[in-house]
Every structure is written in C-alpha cells, then in structure tokens.
Design a protein around this motif. Structure first.
Motif, mmCIF file in Angstrom:
data_model
loop_
_atom_site.group_PDB
_atom_site.id
_atom_site.type_symbol
_atom_site.label_atom_id
_atom_site.label_comp_id
_atom_site.label_asym_id
_atom_site.label_seq_id
_atom_site.Cartn_x
_atom_site.Cartn_y
_atom_site.Cartn_z
ATOM 1 N N VAL A 154 -30.407 36.087 15.868
ATOM 2 C CA VAL A 154 -30.190 37.006 14.756
ATOM 3 C C VAL A 154 -31.490 37.055 13.956
ATOM 4 O O VAL A 154 -31.988 36.023 13.497
ATOM 5 N N ILE A 155 -32.034 38.268 13.792
ATOM 6 C CA ILE A 155 -33.273 38.452 13.032
ATOM 7 C C ILE A 155 -32.933 39.215 11.760
ATOM 8 O O ILE A 155 -32.426 40.333 11.811
ATOM 9 N N GLY A 156 -33.215 38.595 10.628
ATOM 10 C CA GLY A 156 -32.878 39.213 9.352
ATOM 11 C C GLY A 156 -33.825 38.808 8.251
ATOM 12 O O GLY A 156 -35.010 38.555 8.484
ATOM 13 N N HIS A 157 -33.276 38.720 7.061
ATOM 14 C CA HIS A 157 -34.056 38.590 5.834
ATOM 15 C C HIS A 157 -33.573 37.411 4.992
ATOM 16 O O HIS A 157 -32.462 36.924 5.156
ATOM 17 N N ALA A 158 -34.428 37.037 4.036
ATOM 18 C CA ALA A 158 -34.010 36.080 3.009
ATOM 19 C C ALA A 158 -33.396 36.905 1.877
ATOM 20 O O ALA A 158 -33.814 38.039 1.644
ATOM 21 N N PRO A 159 -32.394 36.396 1.225
ATOM 22 C CA PRO A 159 -31.870 35.032 1.296
ATOM 23 C C PRO A 159 -30.731 34.848 2.304
ATOM 24 O O PRO A 159 -30.251 33.728 2.486
ATOM 25 N N GLY A 160 -30.302 35.896 2.994
ATOM 26 C CA GLY A 160 -29.141 35.785 3.876
ATOM 27 C C GLY A 160 -29.330 34.819 5.035
ATOM 28 O O GLY A 160 -28.488 33.945 5.272
ATOM 29 N N ILE A 161 -30.429 34.958 5.779
ATOM 30 C CA ILE A 161 -30.656 34.089 6.937
ATOM 31 C C ILE A 161 -30.776 32.619 6.509
ATOM 32 O O ILE A 161 -30.112 31.751 7.086
ATOM 33 N N PRO A 162 -31.576 32.289 5.488
ATOM 34 C CA PRO A 162 -31.633 30.882 5.066
ATOM 35 C C PRO A 162 -30.285 30.353 4.581
ATOM 36 O O PRO A 162 -29.943 29.191 4.823
ATOM 37 N N THR A 163 -29.505 31.189 3.939
ATOM 38 C CA THR A 163 -28.191 30.750 3.458
ATOM 39 C C THR A 163 -27.273 30.416 4.622
ATOM 40 O O THR A 163 -26.574 29.395 4.607
ATOM 41 N N VAL A 164 -27.277 31.241 5.661
ATOM 42 C CA VAL A 164 -26.470 30.948 6.846
ATOM 43 C C VAL A 164 -26.928 29.631 7.469
ATOM 44 O O VAL A 164 -26.102 28.790 7.849
ATOM 45 N N ALA A 165 -28.231 29.424 7.566
ATOM 46 C CA ALA A 165 -28.751 28.169 8.130
ATOM 47 C C ALA A 165 -28.246 26.972 7.333
ATOM 48 O O ALA A 165 -27.806 25.970 7.912
ATOM 49 N N HIS A 166 -28.284 27.069 6.017
ATOM 50 C CA HIS A 166 -27.778 25.979 5.170
ATOM 51 C C HIS A 166 -26.277 25.775 5.367
ATOM 52 O O HIS A 166 -25.801 24.646 5.440
ATOM 53 N N GLN A 167 -25.541 26.864 5.433
ATOM 54 C CA GLN A 167 -24.085 26.758 5.583
ATOM 55 C C GLN A 167 -23.691 26.117 6.907
ATOM 56 O O GLN A 167 -22.679 25.423 6.982
ATOM 57 N N LEU A 168 -24.481 26.349 7.942
ATOM 58 C CA LEU A 168 -24.137 25.828 9.260
ATOM 59 C C LEU A 168 -24.683 24.420 9.513
ATOM 60 O O LEU A 168 -24.312 23.786 10.496
ATOM 61 N N ALA A 169 -25.566 23.957 8.622
ATOM 62 C CA ALA A 169 -26.062 22.586 8.750
ATOM 63 C C ALA A 169 -24.898 21.654 8.431
ATOM 64 O O ALA A 169 -24.320 21.699 7.353
#
Length: 148
Positions: free
Chosen positions: A100-115
C-alpha cells in the motif's frame, strides 16, 4: 500468513500553488529513494499494489519497478487509517503479499496500529521517532479482512 508492506511515498517537491497538492511530483532525491526501496522489495514478490491516485505516489510506484496488478485509489489520497484499513480489507484473500503506497499521517498511523506486542522493539522505537518519506514497513497479518 499474508504480508503487508506500507510505504509512504518518496520525497516530493514542496507545495506549488499552481499545481495543487495532488499534482506534486517527486524530486530527484525522491526518484532515487523509490529505486532503493524497489531494490529492498524485489525479493518480497509483491503480488498486488494499492496506490493513492496522487502524482507522487504513482511516481514512487513507477520507481519501484514492481510488475503486478495495481489499483489506483482516490480513497487513499491523504486517507486516514480507517479508510486505509477498509481498502486493505477489500483485497482478494488469495493475495499473499500486498503493498500500500500512501501518505502521512495515514500510512504511519496504520503502521503504529498494527505494531503488536512481540514486534521487534527496535522497529517500534523507529516508528515512534517518525515516518519520513520512503519509509517502508512490513507487517505479517492473519487476513486482509481482519483489518477492517
């Protein structure tokens, strides 16, 4: 187990009043970043890509050199984490490796949520320090539709 790669687009030119945000292009450095991320992704065997419709995400994808089915989605342009997760949840369950290629803050937020607990502690600390352009995160998931 399916593998999800989350990528914030490579470095783009500063906002230009004439072109608008969606039309911002990658810088020379951004093109180089995309090629280097492509080298990292090559052995992963990405099977499907969800990509924001913005010019900088399209150019990032082009620089990766990935040859697989791609969906360009307006819904991913500056999307929040909920919208991104919803798009991922609609991916064909037979896909094993998704980018998935996108933008901040959405992509970083998903990464944090899935950690999750048990994630590499150094990787989580890295996420906590920021998510600059061309940052790539790998997450192993149970199934795409469990992320909705």
């Amino acid at each position: 187990m399916p593998t999800l790669f989350l990528l914030r687009h490579a470095q783009a030119a500063s906002f230009s009043a004439g072109a608008g945000d969606v039309a911002r292009a990658l810088t020379d450095h951004g093109h180089d970043q995309a090629r280097r991320v492509g080298d990292v992704l090559a052995p992963a065997g990405v099977e499907h890509v969800l990509c924001s419709s913005a010019k900088r995400t399209r150019q990032t994808l082009e620089g990766l050199g990935i040859d697989c089915p791609v969906e360009f989605l307006d819904a991913l342009y500056n999307a929040g984490s909920e919208a991104i997760m919803s798009c991922i949840g609609e991916v064909d369950p037979t896909v094993e490796t998704l980018l998935v290629i996108g933008h901040a803050p959405g992509i970083p937020t998903v990464a944090h949520q899935l950690a999750r607990e048990g994630s590499d502690a150094d990787a989580v600390r890295t996420l906590d320090r920021g998510y600059p352009t061309a940052t790539l995160t790998r997450v192993d998931v149970d199934a795409w539709d469990t992320l909705e």
